[in-house]
Design a protein around this motif. Structure first.
Motif, PDB file in Angstrom:
ATOM      1  N   MET A 229       0.817  -1.213   0.000  1.00 18.50           N
ATOM      2  CA  MET A 229       0.000   0.000   0.000  1.00 18.50           C
ATOM      3  C   MET A 229       0.849   1.261   0.000  1.00 18.50           C
ATOM      4  SD  MET A 229      -2.958  -0.966   2.756  1.00 18.50           S
ATOM      5  CE  MET A 229      -3.953  -2.450   2.603  1.00 18.50           C
ATOM      6  N   LEU A 230       2.120   1.132   0.384  1.00 16.20           N
ATOM      7  CA  LEU A 230       2.984   2.304   0.520  1.00 16.20           C
ATOM      8  C   LEU A 230       3.631   2.718  -0.800  1.00 16.20           C
ATOM      9  CD1 LEU A 230       4.677   1.212   3.846  1.00 16.20           C
ATOM     10  CD2 LEU A 230       3.048   3.074   3.578  1.00 16.20           C
ATOM     11  N   GLY A 231       3.699   1.803  -1.744  1.00 15.46           N
ATOM     12  CA  GLY A 231       4.342   2.096  -3.015  1.00 15.46           C
ATOM     13  C   GLY A 231       4.685   0.803  -3.722  1.00 15.46           C
ATOM     14  N   PRO A 232       5.292   0.888  -4.897  1.00 19.37           N
ATOM     15  CA  PRO A 232       5.676  -0.335  -5.629  1.00 19.37           C
ATOM     16  C   PRO A 232       6.589  -1.223  -4.779  1.00 19.37           C
ATOM     17  CG  PRO A 232       5.921   1.619  -7.012  1.00 19.37           C
ATOM     18  CD  PRO A 232       5.637   2.119  -5.632  1.00 19.37           C
ATOM     19  N   ASP A 233       6.261  -2.512  -4.714  1.00 20.51           N
ATOM     20  CA  ASP A 233       7.055  -3.474  -3.941  1.00 20.51           C
ATOM     21  C   ASP A 233       8.237  -3.924  -4.798  1.00 20.51           C
ATOM     22  OD1 ASP A 233       8.130  -5.441  -2.388  1.00 20.51           O
ATOM     23  OD2 ASP A 233       6.353  -6.717  -2.336  1.00 20.51           O
ATOM     24  N   THR A 234       9.370  -3.277  -4.628  1.00 16.52           N
ATOM     25  CA  THR A 234      10.545  -3.580  -5.455  1.00 16.52           C
ATOM     26  C   THR A 234      11.099  -4.966  -5.168  1.00 16.52           C
ATOM     27  OG1 THR A 234      12.019  -2.561  -3.838  1.00 16.52           O
ATOM     28  CG2 THR A 234      11.169  -1.152  -5.577  1.00 16.52           C
ATOM     29  N   GLN A 235      10.875  -5.475  -3.965  1.00 17.68           N
ATOM     30  CA  GLN A 235      11.415  -6.791  -3.621  1.00 17.68           C
ATOM     31  C   GLN A 235      10.581  -7.911  -4.241  1.00 17.68           C
ATOM     32  OE1 GLN A 235      14.362  -6.977  -2.124  1.00 17.68           O
ATOM     33  NE2 GLN A 235      14.285  -4.752  -2.209  1.00 17.68           N
ATOM     34  N   ASN A 236       9.242  -7.722  -4.223  1.00 13.49           N
ATOM     35  CA  ASN A 236       8.324  -8.709  -4.806  1.00 13.49           C
ATOM     36  C   ASN A 236       8.732 -10.124  -4.407  1.00 13.49           C
ATOM     37  OD1 ASN A 236       6.338  -9.964  -6.220  1.00 13.49           O
ATOM     38  ND2 ASN A 236       7.024  -9.353  -8.259  1.00 13.49           N
ATOM     39  N   HIS A 237       8.582 -10.398  -3.131  1.00  9.45           N
ATOM     40  CA  HIS A 237       9.067 -11.661  -2.587  1.00  9.45           C
ATOM     41  C   HIS A 237       8.538 -12.881  -3.344  1.00  9.45           C
ATOM     42  CE1 HIS A 237      10.699  -9.341   0.661  1.00  9.45           C
ATOM     43  NE2 HIS A 237      11.160 -10.419   1.247  1.00  9.45           N
ATOM     44  N   LEU A 238       7.276 -12.821  -3.780  1.00 13.73           N
ATOM     45  CA  LEU A 238       6.721 -13.989  -4.453  1.00 13.73           C
ATOM     46  C   LEU A 238       7.484 -14.328  -5.731  1.00 13.73           C
ATOM     47  CD1 LEU A 238       2.862 -13.608  -4.016  1.00 13.73           C
ATOM     48  CD2 LEU A 238       4.322 -15.427  -3.128  1.00 13.73           C
ATOM     49  N   SER A 239       8.003 -13.298  -6.408  1.00 10.55           N
ATOM     50  CA  SER A 239       8.753 -13.565  -7.636  1.00 10.55           C
ATOM     51  C   SER A 239      10.036 -14.334  -7.348  1.00 10.55           C
ATOM     52  CB  SER A 239       9.083 -12.254  -8.357  1.00 10.55           C
ATOM     53  OG  SER A 239      10.030 -11.486  -7.614  1.00 10.55           O
ATOM     54  N   LEU A 244       7.994 -22.275  -6.885  1.00 11.92           N
ATOM     55  CA  LEU A 244       7.126 -22.962  -5.924  1.00 11.92           C
ATOM     56  C   LEU A 244       5.652 -22.645  -6.120  1.00 11.92           C
ATOM     57  CD1 LEU A 244       9.260 -22.343  -2.708  1.00 11.92           C
ATOM     58  CD2 LEU A 244       9.469 -24.196  -4.386  1.00 11.92           C
ATOM     59  N   GLY A 245       5.361 -21.538  -6.802  1.00 12.96           N
ATOM     60  CA  GLY A 245       3.972 -21.137  -7.017  1.00 12.96           C
ATOM     61  C   GLY A 245       3.858 -19.645  -7.222  1.00 12.96           C
ATOM     62  N   GLY A 246       2.697 -19.218  -7.733  1.00 18.64           N
ATOM     63  CA  GLY A 246       2.513 -17.801  -8.058  1.00 18.64           C
ATOM     64  C   GLY A 246       1.823 -17.004  -6.978  1.00 18.64           C
ATOM     65  N   GLY A 252       1.263 -22.976  -0.751  1.00 16.95           N
ATOM     66  CA  GLY A 252       0.772 -23.872   0.295  1.00 16.95           C
ATOM     67  C   GLY A 252       0.202 -25.164  -0.272  1.00 16.95           C
ATOM     68  N   ARG A 253      -0.566 -25.038  -1.356  1.00 15.74           N
ATOM     69  CA  ARG A 253      -1.135 -26.250  -1.989  1.00 15.74           C
ATOM     70  C   ARG A 253      -0.034 -27.140  -2.551  1.00 15.74           C
ATOM     71  NH1 ARG A 253      -4.933 -22.544  -4.092  1.00 15.74           N
ATOM     72  NH2 ARG A 253      -3.822 -22.533  -6.101  1.00 15.74           N
ATOM     73  N   ASN A 254       0.954 -26.520  -3.179  1.00 11.30           N
ATOM     74  CA  ASN A 254       2.053 -27.307  -3.746  1.00 11.30           C
ATOM     75  C   ASN A 254       2.850 -28.015  -2.659  1.00 11.30           C
ATOM     76  OD1 ASN A 254       1.471 -26.692  -6.401  1.00 11.30           O
ATOM     77  ND2 ASN A 254       2.825 -24.911  -6.468  1.00 11.30           N
TER      78      ASN A 254
END
Length: 490
Positions: A229-239, A244-246, A252-254
């Motif tokens: 909410m504060l701004g673009p997430d430059t780290q984007n942990h999910l990427s 492991l999943g999107g 969790g399912r995987n």
């Protein structure tokens, strides 16, 4: 405090501790000087010093910590609430130099904490001193020293202190430093969940254990709810966990239905080699303690499951939050092995643990000979510390740019102008599509003599050509390969 009491406190400390404290101070001073010299010759690579130097500068001056180099709020980049109190404390002496000194002091200070931690657990100053020296000579400690500054480079000391006070059962101090630890970087909250498990079931402090578990979990949930909410997430942990999943739900399912994905991610040869090297520095002692392995496994597995090369190879600052857990686990492993042996009928302390410790220290020292970033290495480039006509010309031109100007510059120069309200970095992906700059700043600064060999040489040359041909800019100054363009006032 009465003079006699102070004298007793100092006298109660062992010679080994005073020796280590002296080594740590010297260590911090030497690396501070090396980093300052590298800063003066524009030899500090990466954006971290620029990003977080600007963040702390803005917070100290009452401004919103929007990092102009990467175009986002500091907490959207890394949820480091610790920047706020740190900015107030360091404001009177705030400069790139003070940040570099603080960076080195925090990393060296972990060695002293490791000494106290091992001494507390084993009751022996010899192993405590060897553990601390092995930490200081570890290749991972060396790397993080030469990659300033980052939230994780500060979180290591906070984590080490939290673990020390946990083992000493000083609940209030543990709570304070555990809180500071998890507010230093978003990943650290995950690392304290097993600490809570150990407190509840290993130390039999159920209340504080469950407070740690729940507090860490709630903090993690809040971070990933509000960070974006504060701004673009430059780290984007999910990427970083794309294999492991999107999404969190898919991961969790995987984990439940397709565990072979996780096994494949972990048993990558490159990752196995990195894990082997990480445990080698501690003589594989963490493997001897179940609780110790639990504590170190979470940060190691977290980083090893990523597809981010720097994280799973524990390069640079990515190792700093792991090292306190690694050395605590090593101490727990050694303690368990020695106790098991000394409880034998002959009750003779074994000699192999001390031989292993000396070998562990020797390996950590010898490794330095092959590391290009260690001053103990024959590969270390001392020329990068020596100022010359070229770097002096650069500083002279930088001083001619007004303090509050918007500046577009290349990566290796951005640290020199970072503590100003507006700084833009030309190298960042997406900012120079085809070499045409996204912004039209007041000033543009290039060191054209250093374009050759840069990984973005083509874009740098294209951007330089763009400003040279633009009718909106003129050359303000040019000297010894340096060039400053200034926007023509309307």
């Amino acid at each position: 405090m009465p003079k006699e009491t102070i004298r007793n406190v100092f006298a109660s400390q062992s010679r080994s501790l005073w020796l280590l404290a002296g080594i740590a101070v010297l260590y911090a001073l030497v690396y501070s000087c090396l980093l300052i010299l590298r800063f003066r010759t524009f030899s500090i690579g990466g954006l971290d010093l620029a990003d977080y130097g600007q963040t702390i500068w803005k917070l100290a001056h009452g401004q919103s910590p929007w990092i102009t180099l990467i175009g986002t709020h500091a907490l959207a980049d890394h949820f480091t609430v610790l920047w706020y109190p740190l900015a107030l404390v360091i404001k009177p002496v705030l400069s790139p130099y003070s940040l570099l000194i603080l960076h080195c002091a925090c990393i060296a200070g972990v060695g002293v904490v490791i000494y106290r931690l091992v001494q507390r657990m084993l009751g022996d100053t010899g192993p405590a001193l060897i553990f601390a020296l092995a930490y200081l000579f570890s290749q991972y400690t060396q790397r993080v020293l030469f990659s300033p500054i980052h939230p994780e480079s500060f979180s290591g000391l906070l984590i080490a202190l939290a673990l020390l006070f946990m083992m000493e059962e000083k609940v209030a101090l543990y709570a304070l430093f555990a809180l500071l630890s998890i507010t230093s970087n978003e990943d650290v909250g995950l690392y304290f969940i097993p600490v809570g498990v150990y407190l509840a079931y290993g130390k039999k402090r159920a209340v504080w254990g469950w407070i740690t578990i729940m507090g860490s979990a709630v903090w993690l949930f809040m971070i990933f709810q509000f960070k974006s909410m504060l701004g673009p997430d430059t780290q984007n942990h999910l990427s970083r966990f794309a294999l492991l999943g999107g999404s969190f739900a898919e991961i969790g399912r995987n984990l439940l239905l397709r565990p072979w994905i996780f096994i494949g991610a972990l048993f990558n040869p490159d990752k196995l080699l990195a894990d082997f090297q990480m445990f080698l520095q501690a003589g594989f002692l963490p493997l001897l303690s179940g609780w110790g392995m639990m504590l170190v496994a979470v940060p190691v597995l977290f980083k090893s499951l990523t597809n981010h090369v720097g994280m799973y190879r524990f390069w640079d600052h990515y190792s700093m939050a792991v090292l306190p857990f690694m050395w605590l686990a090593a101490a727990m492993g050694l303690g368990k092995a020695m106790k098991r042996k000394t409880n034998a009928p002959e009750a003779v302390p074994p000699s192999w643990p001390r031989k292993l410790l000396w070998g562990m220290l020797g390996v950590n020292i010898l490794v330095q000979a092959a590391l290009p970033y260690s001053p103990l290495s024959f590969k270390f480039d001392w020329k990068q510390l020596i100022t010359n006509t070229h770097t002096r010309a650069g500083w002279n031109l930088i001083k001619r740019i007004p303090a509050e100007a918007s500046v577009l510059t290349q990566e290796r120069l951005v640290q020199a102008v970072a503590m100003r309200p507006e700084v833009y970095c030309i190298h960042y992906p997406g900012q120079v599509p085809g070499g045409v700059p996204k912004w039209q700043p007041e000033y543009v600064l290039f060191d054209t003599a250093r374009f050759k060999g840069n990984w973005l040489e083509t874009d740098l040359r294209a951007a330089d050509a763009f400003f040279a041909a633009s009718d909106q800019y003129q050359v303000m100054a040019a000297e010894d390969g340096w060039i400053v363009y200034k926007r023509i006032s309307e």
